[in-house]
Design an enzyme around this catalytic site. Structure first.
Site, PDB file in Angstrom:
ATOM      1  N   LYS A  22       0.839  -1.214   0.000  1.00 24.04           N
ATOM      2  CA  LYS A  22       0.000   0.000   0.000  1.00 24.04           C
ATOM      3  C   LYS A  22       0.866   1.253   0.000  1.00 24.04           C
ATOM      4  O   LYS A  22       0.621   2.189  -0.756  1.00 24.04           O
ATOM      5  CB  LYS A  22      -0.890   0.002   1.239  1.00 24.04           C
ATOM      6  CG  LYS A  22      -1.566   1.328   1.529  1.00 24.04           C
ATOM      7  CD  LYS A  22      -2.424   1.303   2.765  1.00 24.04           C
ATOM      8  CE  LYS A  22      -1.640   1.453   4.039  1.00 24.04           C
ATOM      9  NZ  LYS A  22      -1.299   2.840   4.420  1.00 24.04           N
ATOM     10  N   ASN A  23       1.911   1.285   0.835  1.00 16.64           N
ATOM     11  CA  ASN A  23       2.684   2.515   1.009  1.00 16.64           C
ATOM     12  C   ASN A  23       3.625   2.807  -0.147  1.00 16.64           C
ATOM     13  O   ASN A  23       4.105   3.931  -0.285  1.00 16.64           O
ATOM     14  CB  ASN A  23       3.423   2.499   2.346  1.00 16.64           C
ATOM     15  CG  ASN A  23       2.433   2.556   3.501  1.00 16.64           C
ATOM     16  OD1 ASN A  23       1.259   2.884   3.292  1.00 16.64           O
ATOM     17  ND2 ASN A  23       2.863   2.225   4.692  1.00 16.64           N
ATOM     18  N   ARG A  93      -4.062  10.814   4.067  1.00 18.13           N
ATOM     19  CA  ARG A  93      -2.923  11.729   4.170  1.00 18.13           C
ATOM     20  C   ARG A  93      -2.021  11.644   2.946  1.00 18.13           C
ATOM     21  O   ARG A  93      -1.444  12.616   2.504  1.00 18.13           O
ATOM     22  CB  ARG A  93      -2.050  11.356   5.372  1.00 18.13           C
ATOM     23  CG  ARG A  93      -2.539  11.648   6.722  1.00 18.13           C
ATOM     24  CD  ARG A  93      -1.599  11.023   7.744  1.00 18.13           C
ATOM     25  NE  ARG A  93      -0.231  11.436   7.524  1.00 18.13           N
ATOM     26  CZ  ARG A  93       0.255  12.601   7.916  1.00 18.13           C
ATOM     27  NH1 ARG A  93      -0.536  13.457   8.501  1.00 18.13           N
ATOM     28  NH2 ARG A  93       1.515  12.921   7.699  1.00 18.13           N
ATOM     29  N   CYS A 117      -3.022  12.355  13.092  1.00 15.53           N
ATOM     30  CA  CYS A 117      -3.933  11.214  13.020  1.00 15.53           C
ATOM     31  C   CYS A 117      -3.781  10.450  14.338  1.00 15.53           C
ATOM     32  O   CYS A 117      -3.180  10.926  15.273  1.00 15.53           O
ATOM     33  CB  CYS A 117      -3.658  10.370  11.795  1.00 15.53           C
ATOM     34  SG  CYS A 117      -2.298   9.273  12.029  1.00 15.53           S
ATOM     35  N   ARG A 122       2.313  14.065  13.365  1.00 15.32           N
ATOM     36  CA  ARG A 122       2.753  13.825  11.983  1.00 15.32           C
ATOM     37  C   ARG A 122       2.934  15.125  11.179  1.00 15.32           C
ATOM     38  O   ARG A 122       2.237  15.391  10.218  1.00 15.32           O
ATOM     39  CB  ARG A 122       1.814  12.863  11.280  1.00 15.32           C
ATOM     40  CG  ARG A 122       1.728  11.535  12.036  1.00 15.32           C
ATOM     41  CD  ARG A 122       0.848  10.532  11.373  1.00 15.32           C
ATOM     42  NE  ARG A 122       1.550   9.901  10.227  1.00 15.32           N
ATOM     43  CZ  ARG A 122       0.991   8.911   9.519  1.00 15.32           C
ATOM     44  NH1 ARG A 122      -0.208   8.495   9.787  1.00 15.32           N
ATOM     45  NH2 ARG A 122       1.672   8.376   8.500  1.00 15.32           N
ATOM     46  N   ASP A 125       6.965  19.291   8.068  1.00 12.79           N
ATOM     47  CA  ASP A 125       7.981  20.346   7.910  1.00 12.79           C
ATOM     48  C   ASP A 125       9.152  19.916   7.019  1.00 12.79           C
ATOM     49  O   ASP A 125       9.700  20.730   6.270  1.00 12.79           O
ATOM     50  CB  ASP A 125       8.506  20.780   9.277  1.00 12.79           C
ATOM     51  CG  ASP A 125       9.079  19.600  10.050  1.00 12.79           C
ATOM     52  OD1 ASP A 125       8.315  18.646  10.330  1.00 12.79           O
ATOM     53  OD2 ASP A 125      10.295  19.587  10.318  1.00 12.79           O
ATOM     54  N   GLN A 126       9.511  18.655   7.040  1.00 10.87           N
ATOM     55  CA  GLN A 126      10.647  18.208   6.215  1.00 10.87           C
ATOM     56  C   GLN A 126      10.288  18.176   4.730  1.00 10.87           C
ATOM     57  O   GLN A 126      11.119  18.427   3.874  1.00 10.87           O
ATOM     58  CB  GLN A 126      11.125  16.817   6.680  1.00 10.87           C
ATOM     59  CG  GLN A 126      11.648  16.801   8.112  1.00 10.87           C
ATOM     60  CD  GLN A 126      12.832  17.736   8.311  1.00 10.87           C
ATOM     61  OE1 GLN A 126      13.841  17.600   7.618  1.00 10.87           O
ATOM     62  NE2 GLN A 126      12.700  18.696   9.205  1.00 10.87           N
ATOM     63  N   ASP A 305       5.233   0.022  11.891  1.00  8.64           N
ATOM     64  CA  ASP A 305       3.950  -0.517  11.434  1.00  8.64           C
ATOM     65  C   ASP A 305       3.749  -1.962  11.852  1.00  8.64           C
ATOM     66  O   ASP A 305       2.693  -2.537  11.594  1.00  8.64           O
ATOM     67  CB  ASP A 305       3.853  -0.422   9.906  1.00  8.64           C
ATOM     68  CG  ASP A 305       3.690   1.010   9.462  1.00  8.64           C
ATOM     69  OD1 ASP A 305       3.813   1.274   8.254  1.00  8.64           O
ATOM     70  OD2 ASP A 305       3.475   1.872  10.328  1.00  8.64           O
ATOM     71  N   ARG A 397      -8.777   0.025   5.264  1.00 11.14           N
ATOM     72  CA  ARG A 397      -8.015   1.007   4.484  1.00 11.14           C
ATOM     73  C   ARG A 397      -6.720   0.406   3.954  1.00 11.14           C
ATOM     74  O   ARG A 397      -6.189   0.834   2.948  1.00 11.14           O
ATOM     75  CB  ARG A 397      -7.641   2.203   5.377  1.00 11.14           C
ATOM     76  CG  ARG A 397      -8.779   3.083   5.743  1.00 11.14           C
ATOM     77  CD  ARG A 397      -8.312   4.242   6.583  1.00 11.14           C
ATOM     78  NE  ARG A 397      -7.161   4.901   5.960  1.00 11.14           N
ATOM     79  CZ  ARG A 397      -6.563   5.948   6.511  1.00 11.14           C
ATOM     80  NH1 ARG A 397      -6.978   6.423   7.655  1.00 11.14           N
ATOM     81  NH2 ARG A 397      -5.537   6.522   5.914  1.00 11.14           N
TER      82      ARG A 397
HETATM   83  C1  EPZ Z   1       4.843   6.435   6.339  1.00 13.26           C
HETATM   84  O1  EPZ Z   1       4.237   7.514   7.020  1.00 13.26           O
HETATM   85  C2  EPZ Z   1       3.793   5.353   6.309  1.00 13.26           C
HETATM   86  N1  EPZ Z   1       2.609   5.820   5.587  1.00 13.26           N
HETATM   87  C3  EPZ Z   1       3.409   4.952   7.726  1.00 13.26           C
HETATM   88  O2  EPZ Z   1       2.538   3.835   7.620  1.00 13.26           O
HETATM   89  C4  EPZ Z   1       4.648   4.502   8.469  1.00 13.26           C
HETATM   90  O3  EPZ Z   1       4.308   4.245   9.813  1.00 13.26           O
HETATM   91  C5  EPZ Z   1       5.716   5.599   8.418  1.00 13.26           C
HETATM   92  O4  EPZ Z   1       5.992   5.944   7.046  1.00 13.26           O
HETATM   93  C6  EPZ Z   1       7.021   5.167   9.055  1.00 13.26           C
HETATM   94  O5  EPZ Z   1       7.519   4.031   8.382  1.00 13.26           O
HETATM   95  C7  EPZ Z   1       2.660   5.835   4.232  1.00 13.26           C
HETATM   96  O6  EPZ Z   1       3.662   5.489   3.628  1.00 13.26           O
HETATM   97  C8  EPZ Z   1       1.411   6.271   3.535  1.00 13.26           C
HETATM   98  P1  EPZ Z   1       7.442   9.459   8.338  1.00 13.26           P
HETATM   99  P2  EPZ Z   1       4.993   8.963   7.009  1.00 13.26           P
HETATM  100  O7  EPZ Z   1       7.407  10.747   7.601  1.00 13.26           O
HETATM  101  O8  EPZ Z   1       5.702   9.135   5.737  1.00 13.26           O
HETATM  102  C9  EPZ Z   1       8.293  12.680  11.724  1.00 13.26           C
HETATM  103  C10 EPZ Z   1       0.601   2.606   7.844  1.00 13.26           C
HETATM  104  O9  EPZ Z   1       0.219   1.977   8.844  1.00 13.26           O
HETATM  105  N2  EPZ Z   1       8.212  13.674  10.642  1.00 13.26           N
HETATM  106  O10 EPZ Z   1       8.507   8.470   8.018  1.00 13.26           O
HETATM  107  O11 EPZ Z   1       4.004   9.982   7.434  1.00 13.26           O
HETATM  108  C11 EPZ Z   1       6.952  12.022  12.003  1.00 13.26           C
HETATM  109  O12 EPZ Z   1       6.189  12.791  12.901  1.00 13.26           O
HETATM  110  C12 EPZ Z   1       1.171   3.983   8.032  1.00 13.26           C
HETATM  111  O13 EPZ Z   1       0.599   2.159   6.685  1.00 13.26           O
HETATM  112  C13 EPZ Z   1       8.536  14.988  10.929  1.00 13.26           C
HETATM  113  O14 EPZ Z   1       8.869  15.334  12.065  1.00 13.26           O
HETATM  114  O15 EPZ Z   1       6.039   8.736   8.185  1.00 13.26           O
HETATM  115  C14 EPZ Z   1       7.350  10.695  12.586  1.00 13.26           C
HETATM  116  O16 EPZ Z   1       7.633  10.894  13.961  1.00 13.26           O
HETATM  117  C15 EPZ Z   1       1.026   4.487   9.451  1.00 13.26           C
HETATM  118  N3  EPZ Z   1       8.498  15.905   9.921  1.00 13.26           N
HETATM  119  C16 EPZ Z   1       8.651  10.359  11.859  1.00 13.26           C
HETATM  120  O17 EPZ Z   1       9.112  11.590  11.283  1.00 13.26           O
HETATM  121  C17 EPZ Z   1       8.131  15.561   8.636  1.00 13.26           C
HETATM  122  O18 EPZ Z   1       8.115  16.434   7.759  1.00 13.26           O
HETATM  123  C18 EPZ Z   1       8.499   9.350  10.731  1.00 13.26           C
HETATM  124  O19 EPZ Z   1       7.458   9.781   9.905  1.00 13.26           O
HETATM  125  C19 EPZ Z   1       7.789  14.209   8.374  1.00 13.26           C
HETATM  126  C20 EPZ Z   1       7.843  13.287   9.389  1.00 13.26           C
END
Ligand code: EPZ
Length: 430
Positions: A22-23, A93, A117, A122, A125-126, A305, A397
């Site tokens: 999915k991701n 998202r 969520c 989440r 900013d990056q 996950d 989902r």
């Molecule tokens: C992806 O979310 C996945 N979703 C998530 O899967 C998964 O848990 C996550 O990656 C981590 O592997 C999709 O791919 C659609 P991150 P994402 O940006 O990209 C912080 C599922 O169950 N962060 O890697 O949103 C953030 O808060 C879902 O399928 C910032 O601070 O995750 C978190 O603490 C749930 N600033 C950490 O980084 C940013 O700009 C990792 O988040 C972006 C993220």
């Protein structure tokens, strides 16, 4: 309201086919609009998130032709609207991947700010840092992100946080920037590599995906392609922990064992026997499972996950386990539900101490999010009694035909909507 009703207590045994990731698929669908030519994508999981994103993509003018449940043809030539409305972002998202795709191709994108969520705030900013580094003006007005520029210029970008979403989103925009972009401190998940491979199959020039440094030489045009999405290592791991928790013997088919190394390592530590084949993994759980420690980390570490799934299994394992959730700040809510089934857990900040118990008792529980919902179903399947899981829309989902696949390996689980159906199930299972 649809619910799952489960009569647990028997081992899951058999083989289950794993679907597309999915991701990876969500980002690939967004990237597909970066060319005016037709893109054919196969091995899509048929889950709600995918279907909502396809609606959003056709909503901005792309043509979307669903060949079958797992295959779609997309042509971005008709894209005329660069603004993704809030109701799409609210539903999923990952619509924010259209930011990188639209900015890369049209140098203009407007996407509603995604909220937090159930698992944390989440922030993005990056993502915005990367777009700005490439030269885009990025403003937030009325809850919308507006990103635009005359030209995107390649840049050396160092992410402050390892982020799957930011790595993929900025990689898409950089693929069509002028010059070289170097991205450091990037995510290395298999789905990041899959998106890079997909973009390269469209004529992009991306090197190093899956390592700490990604180098991208921007191109001015991308062409059509045919691509098949990688298998979903999180779906696979979910069934592997279901085998462990129910003392079963399950083989997951159509997987890439390399993507499951952290999951396999923990299952072996807990006392399971694991056999790896070219594109399958077999998990056998005979004796008592034993406790272990686990900390969620970016890939190749133990995936966040998979945290609820291992949490449920550890709650039935002998001894004291500690889980540290280092990625999201609010991903232990399922443990409150598990405690209602008899689990002995204590959460302090980002760590949970779990004292294994011999057995849970059936209860009515509610799925707090996608992976936690699947984990609560595992708990029900491991419990000799009746468990009802509410709010299964979260599970639907991200898991295709979840109850069907569990039934195919002996799980007594049905999707019900009325009290009558619940009674009928109870009579049937006795
Ligand atoms: C992806 O979310 C996945 N979703 C998530 O899967 C998964 O848990 C996550 O990656 C981590 O592997 C999709 O791919 C659609 P991150 P994402 O940006 O990209 C912080 C599922 O169950 N962060 O890697 O949103 C953030 O808060 C879902 O399928 C910032 O601070 O995750 C978190 O603490 C749930 N600033 C950490 O980084 C940013 O700009 C990792 O988040 C972006 C993220």
């Amino acid at each position: 309201m649809e619910q799952y009703i489960i009569k647990g207590g028997q081992p899951l045994v058999g083989e289950v086919e794993i679907g597309g990731a999915k991701n990876a698929a969500l980002a690939i669908l967004a990237a597909a609009i970066m060319t005016d030519e037709t893109v054919k994508i196969e091995n899509l999981p048929d889950v709600n998130d995918i279907n909502v994103l396809l609606d959003a993509i056709s909503g901005i003018g792309a043509s979307v032709n669903r060949i079958d449940r797992h295959t779609v043809k997309i042509n971005g030539k008709g894209v005329s609207d660069f603004s993704i409305e809030y109701d799409y972002i609210k539903k999923i998202r990952a619509s924010y991947y259209l930011l990188g795709a639209l900015l890369g191709k049209y140098k203009h994108a407007e996407v509603a700010l995604p909220g937090g969520c159930n698992i944390g705030s989440r922030p993005i900013d990056q993502h915005l840092k990367g777009f700005r580094a490439l030269g885009a003006d990025v403003d937030i007005e009325y809850g919308k992100i507006i990103a635009e520029t005359e030209r995107l210029m390649g840049k050396h970008i160092y992410f402050d946080v390892v982020s799957v979403g930011a790595t993929i989103n900025v990689m898409m925009a950089a693929a069509m920037a002028d010059g070289m972009t170097i991205m450091e401190n990037v995510a290395k998940e298999p789905h990041v590599v899959d998106v890079a491979n997909f973009l390269n199959s469209m004529g992009a020039n991306i090197r190093g995906a899956g390592t700490d440094v990604i180098k991208i030489r921007g191109v001015h045009k991308l062409h059509g392609t045919e691509y098949s999405v990688i298998p979903d290592q999180i779906e696979a791991g979910t069934f592997m922990f279901a085998a462990a928790a129910t003392k079963g013997d399950v083989t997951v088919l159509n997987v890439i064992p390399k993507h499951l190394e952290a999951t396999v390592a923990k299952l072996v530590e807990m006392g399971c026997e694991v056999e790896e084949f070219d594109d399958a993994v077999r998990v056998v759980s005979k004796g008592d499972l034993v406790s272990t420690q686990v900390k969620t980390l970016p890939y190749p570490g133990f995936p966040t996950d998979m945290q609820p799934q291992i949490g449920v299994t550890l709650a039935l394992s002998k001894g004291t386990s500690i889980i540290t959730e280092s990625i999201f700040e609010n991903r232990f809510k399922y443990l409150d539900e598990l405690a209602r089934m008899g689990a002995n857990v204590k959460v302090e900040g980002n760590s949970a101490t779990i004292e294994g118990v011999k057995a849970f008792s059936g209860a009515r529980v509610s799925a707090p999010d996608l992976r936690a919902g699947a984990a609560l179903c595992i708990a029900g399947l491991a419990t000799d009694g009746i468990t009802i899981v509410d709010d299964i829309v979260y599970i639907q989902r991200g898991y295709e035909r979840f109850e069907e696949k569990l039934r195919s390996i002996g799980g007594l689980i049905e999707l019900v909507e009325t009290e009558k159906e619940i009674q009928k199930f109870k009579l049937k299972v006795g």
